[in-house]
Design a protein around this motif. Structure first.
Motif, PDB file in Angstrom:
ATOM      1  N   ALA A 134       0.878  -1.372   0.124  1.00  0.00           N
ATOM      2  CA  ALA A 134       0.014  -0.127  -0.068  1.00  0.00           C
ATOM      3  C   ALA A 134       0.955   1.185   0.038  1.00  0.00           C
ATOM      4  O   ALA A 134       1.981   1.160   0.657  1.00  0.00           O
ATOM      5  CB  ALA A 134      -0.800  -0.065   1.313  1.00  0.00           C
ATOM      6  N   ALA A 135       0.670   2.414  -0.779  1.00  0.00           N
ATOM      7  CA  ALA A 135       1.343   3.632  -0.686  1.00  0.00           C
ATOM      8  C   ALA A 135       0.952   4.149   0.584  1.00  0.00           C
ATOM      9  O   ALA A 135      -0.139   4.367   0.824  1.00  0.00           O
ATOM     10  CB  ALA A 135       0.779   4.570  -1.744  1.00  0.00           C
ATOM     11  N   LYS A 136       2.115   4.408   1.240  1.00  0.00           N
ATOM     12  CA  LYS A 136       2.170   4.983   2.742  1.00  0.00           C
ATOM     13  C   LYS A 136       2.261   6.639   2.554  1.00  0.00           C
ATOM     14  O   LYS A 136       3.271   6.897   1.692  1.00  0.00           O
ATOM     15  CB  LYS A 136       3.173   4.414   3.559  1.00  0.00           C
ATOM     16  N   PRO A 137       1.525   7.211   3.473  1.00  0.00           N
ATOM     17  CA  PRO A 137       1.787   8.935   3.447  1.00  0.00           C
ATOM     18  C   PRO A 137       3.443   9.183   3.760  1.00  0.00           C
ATOM     19  O   PRO A 137       4.067   8.274   4.491  1.00  0.00           O
ATOM     20  CB  PRO A 137       0.716   9.193   4.294  1.00  0.00           C
ATOM     21  N   ARG A 138       3.716  10.312   3.534  1.00  0.00           N
ATOM     22  CA  ARG A 138       4.969  10.769   4.227  1.00  0.00           C
ATOM     23  C   ARG A 138       4.912  10.938   5.772  1.00  0.00           C
ATOM     24  O   ARG A 138       3.995  11.508   6.016  1.00  0.00           O
ATOM     25  CB  ARG A 138       5.461  11.972   3.202  1.00  0.00           C
ATOM     26  N   ILE A 139       5.984  10.637   6.166  1.00  0.00           N
ATOM     27  CA  ILE A 139       5.830  10.579   7.727  1.00  0.00           C
ATOM     28  C   ILE A 139       7.010  11.536   8.131  1.00  0.00           C
ATOM     29  O   ILE A 139       8.442  11.413   7.663  1.00  0.00           O
ATOM     30  CB  ILE A 139       5.785   9.735   8.434  1.00  0.00           C
ATOM     31  N   VAL A 140       7.094  12.251   9.257  1.00  0.00           N
ATOM     32  CA  VAL A 140       8.463  13.174   9.782  1.00  0.00           C
ATOM     33  C   VAL A 140       8.493  12.614  11.260  1.00  0.00           C
ATOM     34  O   VAL A 140       7.563  12.872  11.911  1.00  0.00           O
ATOM     35  CB  VAL A 140       7.766  14.699   9.783  1.00  0.00           C
ATOM     36  N   VAL A 141       9.612  12.413  11.567  1.00  0.00           N
ATOM     37  CA  VAL A 141      10.029  12.010  12.969  1.00  0.00           C
ATOM     38  C   VAL A 141      11.346  13.099  13.356  1.00  0.00           C
ATOM     39  O   VAL A 141      12.303  13.268  12.467  1.00  0.00           O
ATOM     40  CB  VAL A 141      10.268  10.578  12.840  1.00  0.00           C
ATOM     41  N   SER A 142      11.163  13.199  14.721  1.00  0.00           N
ATOM     42  CA  SER A 142      12.083  14.160  14.971  1.00  0.00           C
ATOM     43  C   SER A 142      13.442  13.314  15.337  1.00  0.00           C
ATOM     44  O   SER A 142      13.195  11.893  15.666  1.00  0.00           O
ATOM     45  CB  SER A 142      11.999  14.942  16.460  1.00  0.00           C
ATOM     46  N   ASP A 143      14.617  13.829  15.404  1.00  0.00           N
ATOM     47  CA  ASP A 143      15.919  13.122  15.432  1.00  0.00           C
ATOM     48  C   ASP A 143      15.864  12.091  17.120  1.00  0.00           C
ATOM     49  O   ASP A 143      16.344  11.212  17.103  1.00  0.00           O
ATOM     50  CB  ASP A 143      17.090  13.948  15.126  1.00  0.00           C
ATOM     51  N   THR A 144      15.266  13.066  17.855  1.00  0.00           N
ATOM     52  CA  THR A 144      15.363  12.447  19.062  1.00  0.00           C
ATOM     53  C   THR A 144      14.112  11.177  19.224  1.00  0.00           C
ATOM     54  O   THR A 144      14.627  10.062  19.725  1.00  0.00           O
ATOM     55  CB  THR A 144      14.688  13.473  20.330  1.00  0.00           C
ATOM     56  N   ASP A 145      12.997  11.347  18.831  1.00  0.00           N
ATOM     57  CA  ASP A 145      12.070  10.446  18.459  1.00  0.00           C
ATOM     58  C   ASP A 145      12.446   9.191  17.793  1.00  0.00           C
ATOM     59  O   ASP A 145      12.445   8.098  18.077  1.00  0.00           O
ATOM     60  CB  ASP A 145      10.716  10.766  18.020  1.00  0.00           C
ATOM     61  N   PHE A 146      13.311   9.496  16.678  1.00  0.00           N
ATOM     62  CA  PHE A 146      13.890   8.657  15.874  1.00  0.00           C
ATOM     63  C   PHE A 146      14.797   7.538  16.644  1.00  0.00           C
ATOM     64  O   PHE A 146      14.693   6.362  16.497  1.00  0.00           O
ATOM     65  CB  PHE A 146      14.684   9.124  14.771  1.00  0.00           C
ATOM     66  N   LYS A 147      15.610   7.973  17.489  1.00  0.00           N
ATOM     67  CA  LYS A 147      16.893   7.342  18.047  1.00  0.00           C
ATOM     68  C   LYS A 147      16.155   6.583  19.291  1.00  0.00           C
ATOM     69  O   LYS A 147      16.368   5.514  19.366  1.00  0.00           O
ATOM     70  CB  LYS A 147      17.849   8.306  18.881  1.00  0.00           C
ATOM     71  N   ARG A 148      14.981   7.197  19.730  1.00  0.00           N
ATOM     72  CA  ARG A 148      14.358   6.299  21.199  1.00  0.00           C
ATOM     73  C   ARG A 148      13.576   5.329  20.499  1.00  0.00           C
ATOM     74  O   ARG A 148      13.646   4.028  20.900  1.00  0.00           O
ATOM     75  CB  ARG A 148      13.581   7.156  21.740  1.00  0.00           C
ATOM     76  N   LEU A 149      12.974   5.469  19.396  1.00  0.00           N
ATOM     77  CA  LEU A 149      12.089   4.569  18.629  1.00  0.00           C
ATOM     78  C   LEU A 149      12.944   3.168  17.919  1.00  0.00           C
ATOM     79  O   LEU A 149      12.496   2.407  18.017  1.00  0.00           O
ATOM     80  CB  LEU A 149      10.803   5.353  17.758  1.00  0.00           C
ATOM     81  N   THR A 150      13.912   3.751  17.495  1.00  0.00           N
ATOM     82  CA  THR A 150      14.772   2.763  16.799  1.00  0.00           C
ATOM     83  C   THR A 150      15.407   1.910  17.870  1.00  0.00           C
ATOM     84  O   THR A 150      15.438   0.506  17.720  1.00  0.00           O
ATOM     85  CB  THR A 150      15.760   3.328  16.023  1.00  0.00           C
ATOM     86  N   ASP A 151      15.653   2.429  18.811  1.00  0.00           N
ATOM     87  CA  ASP A 151      16.121   1.647  20.163  1.00  0.00           C
ATOM     88  C   ASP A 151      15.132   0.678  20.636  1.00  0.00           C
ATOM     89  O   ASP A 151      15.401  -0.612  21.149  1.00  0.00           O
ATOM     90  CB  ASP A 151      16.720   2.380  21.095  1.00  0.00           C
ATOM     91  N   LEU A 152      13.805   1.191  20.876  1.00  0.00           N
ATOM     92  CA  LEU A 152      12.831   0.528  21.444  1.00  0.00           C
ATOM     93  C   LEU A 152      12.253  -0.699  20.299  1.00  0.00           C
ATOM     94  O   LEU A 152      12.181  -2.002  20.925  1.00  0.00           O
ATOM     95  CB  LEU A 152      11.700   1.625  21.369  1.00  0.00           C
ATOM     96  N   ALA A 153      12.483  -0.664  19.120  1.00  0.00           N
ATOM     97  CA  ALA A 153      11.947  -1.594  18.100  1.00  0.00           C
ATOM     98  C   ALA A 153      13.130  -2.513  18.245  1.00  0.00           C
ATOM     99  O   ALA A 153      12.910  -3.850  18.314  1.00  0.00           O
ATOM    100  CB  ALA A 153      12.254  -0.861  16.646  1.00  0.00           C
ATOM    101  N   LEU A 154      14.319  -2.241  18.337  1.00  0.00           N
ATOM    102  CA  LEU A 154      15.399  -3.408  18.404  1.00  0.00           C
ATOM    103  C   LEU A 154      15.333  -4.038  19.815  1.00  0.00           C
ATOM    104  O   LEU A 154      15.515  -5.377  19.976  1.00  0.00           O
ATOM    105  CB  LEU A 154      16.619  -2.765  18.392  1.00  0.00           C
ATOM    106  N   GLY A 155      15.111  -3.269  20.795  1.00  0.00           N
ATOM    107  CA  GLY A 155      14.839  -3.876  22.150  1.00  0.00           C
ATOM    108  C   GLY A 155      13.651  -4.789  22.229  1.00  0.00           C
ATOM    109  O   GLY A 155      13.488  -5.711  23.092  1.00  0.00           O
TER     110      GLY A 155
END
Length: 164
Positions: free
Chosen positions: A8-29
């Protein structure tokens, strides 16, 4: 079970650098405990436009945002997007580590996205409005300050108001 909606075509999303780091770490964990949702969060972070926190538009869903959205079943909800330890459905606090939480992160008001629930069914949601953390409190505080300023006696008032 969550399935990626890569077709499915997904819409463009924007994430802050702070959220990106925390969410990437969360996903990995969370890969061992919640593999499907963790993978979907990783996919979303991989396609997100990452910007400095101050550059995220006010109408974009970020962590701790209060989001009003409508689902394809015409249900309208108002929730706060939080990290897993803060989630409490009775207080309308939705974890970003849920299928709907992953779907919401980075969307702007007016955008829609298709997401797959744990039961395997696809749903669509549309973000109606986004309120940023502290925005309501600062609006109330501003109104309180204005009210207090109006009721305070002016320097040139001969006598301050008296209690009745």
């Amino acid at each position: 079970m969550v399935q990626s909606n890569e077709g499915a075509a997904k819409p463009r999303i924007v994430v802050s650098d702070t959220d990106f780091k925390r969410l990437t770490d969360l996903a990995l964990g969370a890969t061992d405990r919640f593999p499907e949702v963790a993978q979907e969060l990783e996919i979303e972070m991989g396609r997100a436009e990452v910007v400095q926190a101050a550059s995220v538009p006010a109408n974009v869903v970020r962590m701790d945002s209060i989001v009003e959205f409508r689902t394809d079943s015409a249900q309208q909800r108002r929730v706060k997007l939080v990290f897993p330890g803060e989630a409490d459905i009775s207080q309308d606090k939705i974890s970003v580590l849920t299928p709907i939480g992953v779907a919401l992160i980075g969307l702007a008001a007016g955008q829609s996205i298709t997401w797959t629930a744990r039961d395997g069914k696809q749903h669509t949601l549309t973000v109606i409005a986004v309120e940023q953390p502290g925005a309501a409190a600062s609006i109330v505080a501003f109104a309180d300050r204005r009210k207090a300023a109006r009721s305070a006696p002016a320097d040139d008032d001969p006598e301050p108001p008296r209690a009745a």
